[in-house]
Every structure is written in structure tokens, then in C-alpha cells.
Enzyme design. Structure first.
Site, short mmCIF file in Angstrom:
data_model
loop_
_atom_site.label_atom_id
_atom_site.label_comp_id
_atom_site.label_asym_id
_atom_site.label_seq_id
_atom_site.Cartn_x
_atom_site.Cartn_y
_atom_site.Cartn_z
N ARG A 115 -11.33 0.92 3.07
CA ARG A 115 -10.36 0.52 2.05
C ARG A 115 -11.07 0.08 0.77
O ARG A 115 -10.62 0.38 -0.34
CB ARG A 115 -9.46 -0.61 2.58
CG ARG A 115 -8.45 -0.12 3.60
CD ARG A 115 -7.91 -1.23 4.49
NE ARG A 115 -7.22 -2.27 3.76
CZ ARG A 115 -6.97 -3.48 4.27
NH1 ARG A 115 -7.35 -3.79 5.50
NH2 ARG A 115 -6.34 -4.37 3.55
N ARG A 175 -2.24 -7.11 10.84
CA ARG A 175 -2.20 -5.70 10.47
C ARG A 175 -3.28 -4.92 11.20
O ARG A 175 -4.39 -5.41 11.37
CB ARG A 175 -2.39 -5.56 8.95
CG ARG A 175 -1.08 -5.60 8.22
CD ARG A 175 -1.23 -5.74 6.74
NE ARG A 175 -2.17 -4.81 6.12
CZ ARG A 175 -2.39 -4.76 4.81
NH1 ARG A 175 -1.71 -5.57 4.01
NH2 ARG A 175 -3.25 -3.92 4.31
N LYS A 234 -2.92 -10.10 -3.89
CA LYS A 234 -1.79 -9.49 -4.61
C LYS A 234 -0.46 -9.92 -3.97
O LYS A 234 0.46 -10.35 -4.64
CB LYS A 234 -1.90 -7.95 -4.60
CG LYS A 234 -3.20 -7.42 -5.20
CD LYS A 234 -3.24 -5.90 -5.22
CE LYS A 234 -3.27 -5.24 -3.86
NZ LYS A 234 -4.50 -5.51 -3.06
N ARG A 291 -2.52 3.23 -7.67
CA ARG A 291 -3.83 3.09 -7.04
C ARG A 291 -4.76 4.24 -7.38
O ARG A 291 -5.90 4.26 -6.94
CB ARG A 291 -3.63 3.10 -5.53
CG ARG A 291 -3.97 1.81 -4.83
CD ARG A 291 -3.50 2.02 -3.42
NE ARG A 291 -4.12 1.19 -2.47
CZ ARG A 291 -3.55 0.08 -1.98
NH1 ARG A 291 -2.42 -0.34 -2.43
NH2 ARG A 291 -4.16 -0.58 -1.04
N ARG A 306 -6.27 -12.90 7.99
CA ARG A 306 -4.88 -12.82 7.54
C ARG A 306 -3.90 -12.59 8.69
O ARG A 306 -4.15 -11.83 9.61
CB ARG A 306 -4.72 -11.68 6.55
CG ARG A 306 -3.24 -11.40 6.27
CD ARG A 306 -2.96 -10.35 5.24
NE ARG A 306 -3.81 -9.21 5.33
CZ ARG A 306 -4.00 -8.39 4.31
NH1 ARG A 306 -3.42 -8.63 3.16
NH2 ARG A 306 -4.78 -7.35 4.44
P1 AP5 Z 1 -3.05 -11.01 0.44
O1 AP5 Z 1 -2.22 -11.67 -0.60
O2 AP5 Z 1 -2.38 -10.51 1.66
O3 AP5 Z 1 -3.96 -9.86 -0.25
P2 AP5 Z 1 -3.56 -8.43 -0.84
O4 AP5 Z 1 -4.24 -8.28 -2.16
O5 AP5 Z 1 -2.08 -8.24 -0.81
O6 AP5 Z 1 -4.33 -7.52 0.19
P3 AP5 Z 1 -3.87 -6.22 1.00
O7 AP5 Z 1 -4.80 -6.07 2.14
O8 AP5 Z 1 -2.39 -6.24 1.27
O9 AP5 Z 1 -4.17 -5.12 -0.04
P4 AP5 Z 1 -4.35 -3.65 0.25
O10 AP5 Z 1 -4.33 -3.14 -1.12
O11 AP5 Z 1 -5.53 -3.26 1.04
O12 AP5 Z 1 -3.14 -3.30 1.25
P5 AP5 Z 1 -1.73 -2.58 1.01
O13 AP5 Z 1 -0.77 -3.17 1.95
O14 AP5 Z 1 -1.41 -2.54 -0.43
O15 AP5 Z 1 -4.23 -12.04 0.85
C1 AP5 Z 1 -5.12 -11.74 1.89
C2 AP5 Z 1 -5.39 -13.00 2.73
O16 AP5 Z 1 -6.07 -13.94 1.93
C3 AP5 Z 1 -4.12 -13.70 3.23
O17 AP5 Z 1 -4.37 -14.21 4.51
C4 AP5 Z 1 -3.92 -14.85 2.23
O18 AP5 Z 1 -3.28 -15.97 2.83
C5 AP5 Z 1 -5.36 -15.17 1.82
N1 AP5 Z 1 -5.48 -15.60 0.44
C6 AP5 Z 1 -4.80 -15.15 -0.65
N2 AP5 Z 1 -5.21 -15.76 -1.78
C7 AP5 Z 1 -6.19 -16.63 -1.39
C8 AP5 Z 1 -7.03 -17.57 -2.10
N3 AP5 Z 1 -6.93 -17.73 -3.42
N4 AP5 Z 1 -7.94 -18.27 -1.39
C9 AP5 Z 1 -8.05 -18.13 -0.03
N5 AP5 Z 1 -7.29 -17.27 0.70
C10 AP5 Z 1 -6.38 -16.52 0.02
O19 AP5 Z 1 -2.07 -1.10 1.46
C11 AP5 Z 1 -2.33 -0.77 2.80
C12 AP5 Z 1 -2.54 0.73 2.95
O20 AP5 Z 1 -1.35 1.42 2.56
C13 AP5 Z 1 -3.64 1.33 2.08
O21 AP5 Z 1 -4.92 1.22 2.67
C14 AP5 Z 1 -3.17 2.78 1.96
O22 AP5 Z 1 -3.46 3.50 3.13
C15 AP5 Z 1 -1.67 2.62 1.86
N6 AP5 Z 1 -1.20 2.48 0.48
C16 AP5 Z 1 -0.55 1.41 -0.07
N7 AP5 Z 1 -0.27 1.63 -1.35
C17 AP5 Z 1 -0.73 2.87 -1.65
C18 AP5 Z 1 -0.76 3.65 -2.83
N8 AP5 Z 1 -0.24 3.19 -3.99
N9 AP5 Z 1 -1.35 4.87 -2.78
C19 AP5 Z 1 -1.87 5.35 -1.64
N10 AP5 Z 1 -1.91 4.66 -0.47
C20 AP5 Z 1 -1.32 3.43 -0.49
MG MG Z 2 -0.82 -6.93 0.23
#
Ligand code: AP5
Ligand code: MG
Length: 216
Positions: free
Chosen positions: A172, A161, A13, A88, A127
Site C-alpha cells: 500500500r 481490516r 484521513k 489516488r 488500528r
Molecule cells: P486512520 O484515520 O484510519 O488512517 P487513514 O489515513 O484513514 O488510513 P487508511 O489505512 O484507511 O488509508 P488507506 O488509504 O490505506 O485505506 P483506504 O481504506 O482508503 O488512522 C489509522 C490509525 O491511526 C487508527 O487506529 C487511528 O486511531 C490512529 N491515528 C490517527 N491519527 C493519529 C494520530 N494523530 N496519532 C496517533 N494515532 C493516530 O483504502 C483501502 C484500499 O481500498 C486500498 O489499498 C485500495 O485497494 C482500495 N482503494 C481505496 N480507494 C481507492 C482509490 N481511490 N483508488 C483505487 N483503490 C482504492
Molecule cells: Mg481510512
């Protein structure tokens, strides 16, 4: 362009959002990034969110809805935005629908990134990001062109992270399947959902996402 990027942890994402920002000049609203910033700044929201995030659970709907609503009021969201990691839960989706209509903002599309579970583990565990500009990298799949130097800003400090470990990732993923995956049906029923195969190269996936954006 007003869109939601939907997908499990590590689906790409954030990676795709940054490419959309570059092409369409609209802001990326990542609730994960906003919450990590609140934790780093030691704000009241950050204090409440830290332990929940470290464990891989979801922060409460009230907190997240409030930070998104506040962010949407900023001028740079008038012409569009990318919601990354929000909504979410079904409650967040309903709250978003109300806040968008109250603010006179619509929603063009919801793009789902579909990625196999094994690949998610691999992506999350490799990552890292630039500590200065936030550009995302991966130990295997996306290395900087010049080792140890950020492609985007030229700085050499990177960070990982705290929630990117195997145990927290399991929690997660559970949260995703339990709380977030029902949103696929919710947005499908509304006619907003478009799904993209997220298993290819980053640039091929971007082309598929961009085809959707050009069509809405
Ligand atoms: P990346 O693009 O970083 O993936 P992402 O989908 O952004 O993954 P996240 O881990 O950020 O998602 P998340 O939903 O768990 O975390 P968030 O920060 O939202 O890609 C990942 C890796 O893969 C990178 O190294 C990239 O280079 C590589 N990659 C990408 N595309 C690729 C491809 N095609 N091929 C190969 N490699 C690739 O949330 C974190 C925490 O915050 C949650 O757990 C929760 O506690 C809280 N939180 C956030 N939002 C909410 C909400 N709305 N409600 C409640 N709690 C929330
Ligand atoms: Mg992300």
C-alpha cells in the site's frame, strides 16, 4: 465545504474526516469504506475489488471513478463533502475535475496529512474499528474511554481490516508513493494544496485542519 484529504495509509484521513463530519455536518466519502462495503455485500464491484484490496494494490480507476460519481449525485453532497482516499491517481484527479464541473460542484481545498513512514506502520498495525458504527480506535493511541465499549454507539464488537498487516502495508505504501504522491505536485500547481503536520495529537491536528477550513 468541499475538500480532499490526501495522505498515505494510516495518515489519519478517516480519523480527521470523522471530526470534520461532526463539526461541519457534511458527508465523508471514503472510497476504501465504499469498496469494503461492496466486498461485504458480494456485489459485482466487490468481487472485482476483493483480491486487489487484500494485496494492497489500487482498484481500477474506472470502478472507483464510477462509485464516486454516483455518490456525489446524492442530495447530501450538495452542501459539501470530504473525499477520503480519492483521488489516488492522476487519472482519478482528472476524472474528478471533469465530474465536479459537470455536476456544478467546486472544490475548496486539498489538505495533505504529512506523517513519517515509521509512524504509519505503528498506526496501521494497531488500528481497529467499531463493527457497528465504524468509529476508529487504536491499541495505544486511541482506546475507548471504557474498555471494550464503543464511545460513539456503546456497542462491544470491534473489527480489524484484512489489509492491515505488515506485508500488505508495504504494498500500500509503494502504491501511495508511486501512484498517489504525484497528486501533491498536481494540486500544489493548481493552488489548492495545504499541508498539515500529521505527527501530533489527533485533536491538535484537527485544530490545524480546521484553521485551513475556516480560511477557505
Ligand atoms: P486512520 O484515520 O484510519 O488512517 P487513514 O489515513 O484513514 O488510513 P487508511 O489505512 O484507511 O488509508 P488507506 O488509504 O490505506 O485505506 P483506504 O481504506 O482508503 O488512522 C489509522 C490509525 O491511526 C487508527 O487506529 C487511528 O486511531 C490512529 N491515528 C490517527 N491519527 C493519529 C494520530 N494523530 N496519532 C496517533 N494515532 C493516530 O483504502 C483501502 C484500499 O481500498 C486500498 O489499498 C485500495 O485497494 C482500495 N482503494 C481505496 N480507494 C481507492 C482509490 N481511490 N483508488 C483505487 N483503490 C482504492
Ligand atoms: Mg481510512
Amino acid at each position: 465545504m468541499k475538500l480532499i484529504l490526501l495522505g498515505p495509509p494510516g495518515a489519519g484521513k478517516g480519523t480527521q474526516a470523522k471530526l470534520i463530519v461532526d463539526k461541519y455536518s457534511i458527508p465523508q466519502l471514503s472510497t476504501g469504506d465504499m469498496l469494503r462495503e461492496a466486498v461485504a455485500n458480494g456485489t459485482e464491484v466487490g468481487k472485482k475489488a476483493k483480491a486487489v484490496m487484500d494485496a494492497g494494490n489500487l482498484v481500477s480507476d474506472d470502478i472507483v471513478n464510477a462509485i464516486v460519481s454516483e455518490r456525489l449525485d446524492q442530495d447530501d453532497c450538495k452542501n459539501g463533502f470530504i473525499l477520503d482516499g480519492f483521488p489516488r491517481t492522476l487519472e482519478q484527479a482528472e476524472a474528478l475535475s471533469v465530474m465536479l464541473s459537470e455536476k456544478g460542484l467546486g472544490l475548496d481545498t486539498v489538505v495533505e496529512l504529512k506523517v513519517d513512514d515509521e509512524a504509519l506502520v505503528e498506526r496501521v498495525s494497531g488500528r481497529y474499528t467499531c463493527g457497528s458504527c465504524g468509529e476508529g480506535y487504536h491499541d495505544t493511541f486511541k482506546k475507548p474511554a471504557s474498555e471494550g465499549v464503543c464511545d460513539r454507539c456503546g456497542k462491544s464488537e470491534f473489527k480489524r481490516r484484512q489489509d492491515d498487516n505488515a506485508e500488505t502495508l508495504r504494498t500500500r505504501l509503494m502504491a501511495y508513493y508511486k501512484e498517489t504522491s504525484p497528486l501533491l505536485g498536481y494540486y500544489f500547481a493548481k493552488g489548492d494544496l495545504k499541508s498539515v503536520d500529521g505527527m501530533g495529537d489527533i485533536s491538535d491536528i484537527f485544530n490545524a485542519v480546521d484553521d485551513i477550513l475556516k480560511s477557505v
